[in-house]
Design an enzyme around this catalytic site. Structure first.
Site, PDB file in Angstrom:
ATOM      1  N   THR A 152     -34.037  19.823  11.761  1.00 56.45           N
ATOM      2  CA  THR A 152     -33.519  19.480  13.216  1.00 56.45           C
ATOM      3  C   THR A 152     -32.432  18.421  12.748  1.00 56.45           C
ATOM      4  O   THR A 152     -32.695  17.319  12.238  1.00 56.45           O
ATOM      5  CB  THR A 152     -34.407  19.124  14.330  1.00 56.45           C
ATOM      6  OG1 THR A 152     -35.013  17.734  13.845  1.00 56.45           O
ATOM      7  CG2 THR A 152     -35.444  20.183  14.494  1.00 56.45           C
ATOM      8  N   GLN A 197     -67.880  11.309  22.521  1.00 56.35           N
ATOM      9  CA  GLN A 197     -67.248  12.691  21.993  1.00 56.35           C
ATOM     10  C   GLN A 197     -66.437  12.448  20.739  1.00 56.35           C
ATOM     11  O   GLN A 197     -65.859  11.314  20.498  1.00 56.35           O
ATOM     12  CB  GLN A 197     -66.413  13.373  23.230  1.00 56.35           C
ATOM     13  CG  GLN A 197     -65.197  12.892  23.433  1.00 56.35           C
ATOM     14  CD  GLN A 197     -64.546  13.430  24.634  1.00 56.35           C
ATOM     15  OE1 GLN A 197     -65.136  14.013  25.436  1.00 56.35           O
ATOM     16  NE2 GLN A 197     -63.308  13.959  24.589  1.00 56.35           N
ATOM     17  N   ASP A 211     -26.494  10.836  20.995  1.00 54.30           N
ATOM     18  CA  ASP A 211     -26.429   9.440  20.524  1.00 54.30           C
ATOM     19  C   ASP A 211     -25.020   9.369  19.727  1.00 54.30           C
ATOM     20  O   ASP A 211     -24.848   8.527  18.978  1.00 54.30           O
ATOM     21  CB  ASP A 211     -27.406   8.975  19.765  1.00 54.30           C
ATOM     22  CG  ASP A 211     -28.604   8.504  20.752  1.00 54.30           C
ATOM     23  OD1 ASP A 211     -28.513   8.601  21.950  1.00 54.30           O
ATOM     24  OD2 ASP A 211     -29.654   8.129  20.195  1.00 54.30           O
ATOM     25  N   GLY A 217     -39.570   7.334  12.691  1.00 56.61           N
ATOM     26  CA  GLY A 217     -38.893   7.139  14.056  1.00 56.61           C
ATOM     27  C   GLY A 217     -38.168   5.756  13.658  1.00 56.61           C
ATOM     28  O   GLY A 217     -38.195   5.222  12.770  1.00 56.61           O
ATOM     29  N   TRP A 218     -37.493   5.412  14.811  1.00 62.21           N
ATOM     30  CA  TRP A 218     -36.673   4.072  14.561  1.00 62.21           C
ATOM     31  C   TRP A 218     -37.323   2.779  14.373  1.00 62.21           C
ATOM     32  O   TRP A 218     -37.077   2.062  13.384  1.00 62.21           O
ATOM     33  CB  TRP A 218     -35.857   3.871  15.961  1.00 62.21           C
ATOM     34  CG  TRP A 218     -34.947   2.648  16.103  1.00 62.21           C
ATOM     35  CD1 TRP A 218     -35.232   1.414  16.538  1.00 62.21           C
ATOM     36  CD2 TRP A 218     -33.632   2.582  15.485  1.00 62.21           C
ATOM     37  NE1 TRP A 218     -34.143   0.457  16.663  1.00 62.21           N
ATOM     38  CE2 TRP A 218     -33.210   1.415  15.706  1.00 62.21           C
ATOM     39  CE3 TRP A 218     -32.796   3.358  14.702  1.00 62.21           C
ATOM     40  CZ2 TRP A 218     -31.963   0.736  15.404  1.00 62.21           C
ATOM     41  CZ3 TRP A 218     -31.643   2.987  14.230  1.00 62.21           C
ATOM     42  CH2 TRP A 218     -31.084   1.492  14.461  1.00 62.21           C
ATOM     43  N   GLU A 233     -35.501   6.964   8.945  1.00 64.71           N
ATOM     44  CA  GLU A 233     -34.110   6.416   9.515  1.00 64.71           C
ATOM     45  C   GLU A 233     -34.120   5.192   8.766  1.00 64.71           C
ATOM     46  O   GLU A 233     -34.361   4.089   8.797  1.00 64.71           O
ATOM     47  CB  GLU A 233     -34.369   6.259  10.798  1.00 64.71           C
ATOM     48  CG  GLU A 233     -34.702   7.463  11.769  1.00 64.71           C
ATOM     49  CD  GLU A 233     -34.779   7.346  13.258  1.00 64.71           C
ATOM     50  OE1 GLU A 233     -34.114   6.429  13.572  1.00 64.71           O
ATOM     51  OE2 GLU A 233     -35.613   8.103  13.774  1.00 64.71           O
TER      52      GLU A 233
END
Length: 436
Positions: free
Chosen positions: A269, A117, A274, A144-145, A197
């Site tokens: 956002t 598929q 943290d 991301g980190w 980041e």
């Protein structure tokens, strides 16, 4: 994969999420979820689904339906896509993203994947999720980190920015996956979420960092706006551009031209967690709405500190989305005084996936071993058993955070990450009840 963490020497840094609609936020946000009384705009409820959720946690896209999360979301961010050294967008995990086959009992629509598929993996499940909930916006989150090492290279020059954006739109929005039919993943994503980041600040070891990242980040958003606008004119679709931004005021000042950035984004956002963790020697809150009166650390840190800093620097309230955690931070070897709060510890608490980090659903199952403590004025809670301390964002605190967003007339709430909730979705239910 590591959890989402942003730590500075004494404070933590915050991650980036950007959702972009071609011109104004109104073009990118048509929600079906209730808004503030008199606010005139539906709340955003943004949730991160991680590509590694389907491994050890066995939390599949279909579980967003089973636990009642999907109908409560306005936006879902799929984390993460990575960048190579040249700044080109690449899949961080092709098997999870678009190769893994799912059986009928694992799939959103109840049909099994078959060999050959055009699209499999999480992306095909997200496509099925969109078919079931057509008002849900799904964005690909980049970085991301562990995936921000080469963002500085991608943003460095006009040519690098143009090439980066073109590669990301080709891979994720046009859906041209490696070794797949052209456009196999077209239509899965509605936009791009940036989680760099951090511009002009060190984060994960080895990340490329330059002083000019601050201005280059703005220039990168301009290039995204340009190419997304061109794509929108060809397809007739609207696309989001969002960013996840740090909570630490020092990192904000170092890395972001706040007013310019928000002018270019659908919304952003703001990391609401943290604030403290087991990388520090004292137990503390990780997501308090306001700074606790007795907090011995400096400078003070809380969601209100972070949000106020953005607003003072020109961020409009309706584009500011507050992040909330569906997980806890923990210490062990804690001195048994003050119910464990602000006490020295010997290290991170043992946990299931990462020392010092535990999903809410797992800690809830162990709740009988702990006493729950709350600071209602500051807006945070914690667990303590005499030696182990965990921050505690339960339904009481989630509803409190939702009410804070509503009372301040902010643009919504964001969740990191959806796999931490219970099988009946008690955290997202509490959060959205507070937002209403």
């Amino acid at each position: 994969m590591s959890s989402r963490r942003w730590v500075l020497p004494a404070l933590l840094a915050t991650a980036m999420t950007v959702s972009l609609a071609p011109q104004a936020v109104a073009h990118g946000d048509h929600g079906k979820h209730g808004g503030h009384g008199g606010h005139g705009k539906a709340e955003r409820v943004v949730g991160y689904y991680t590509q590694w959720s389907g491994y050890d946690r066995n939390f599949l896209v279909r579980d967003l339906v089973a636990n009642g999360t999907a109908p409560r979301l306005t936006h879902l961010n799929y984390a993460f896509g990575f960048l190579d050294e040249s700044g080109k967008c690449v899949s961080a995990d092709p098997w999870a993203d678009y190769q893994r086959p799912f059986g009928a009992g694992q799939s959103v629509d109840g049909t099994a994947d078959v060999a050959g598929q055009p699209l499999s993996g999480n992306l095909n499940q997200l496509k099925q999720l969109k078919a079931k909930y057509p008002e849900l916006r799904i964005n690909i989150s980049l970085g991301g980190w562990t995936g921000s090492k080469y963002f500085s290279n991608a943003a460095l020059t006009p040519e690098a920015r143009a090439a980066h954006v073109a590669s990301c739109l080709d891979l994720w929005l046009k859906g041209n996956l490696p070794d797949a039919a052209p456009g196999a993943a077209a239509g899965v994503f509605d936009g791009i979420d940036l989680d760099w980041e951090w511009p002009s600040s060190e984060a994960a070891p080895g990340n490329v960092v330059r002083p000019e990242d601050k201005q280059n980040f703005t220039a990168l958003l301009v290039e995204y706006r340009k190419q997304l606008g061109q794509l929108s004119r060809r397809t007739g679709e609207r696309y989001d551009l969002t960013a996840f931004l740090p909570a630490n005021p020092a990192q904000v000042d170092r890395g972001f031209e706040v007013k310019k950035v928000f002018d270019l984004l659908t919304f952003a956002t703001i990391q609401g967690y943290d604030y403290h963790g087991a990388w520090e020697p004292l137990t503390n809150q990780q997501s308090a709405v306001r700074t606790p009166a007795a907090d011995p650390t400096a400078p003070p840190f809380s969601s209100q500190v972070a949000i106020d800093h953005y607003l003072r620097n020109g961020a409009p309230k309706h584009k500011v989305v507050l992040g909330v955690p569906f997980y806890s931070r923990g210490w062990t070897g804690v001195r048994n005084e003050n119910n464990g709060l602000f006490q020295p510890a010997t290290g991170p608490a043992p946990a299931t996936y990462e020392a010092g980090y535990e999903d809410y659903r797992i800690l809830k199952a162990q709740l009988g071993k702990f006493t729950v403590h709350r600071d209602a004025k500051a807006g945070h809670a914690w667990l303590f058993d005499g030696t182990t301390f965990w921050t505690w964002d339960d339904p009481v605190e989630m509803k409190r955070k939702g009410r804070y967003v509503a009372e301040r007339r902010l643009g919504g709430a964001m969740i990191w990450s959806l796999d931490g909730d219970t099988a009946d979705g008690e955290l997202i239910k509490a959060l959205t009840s507070g937002l209403s």
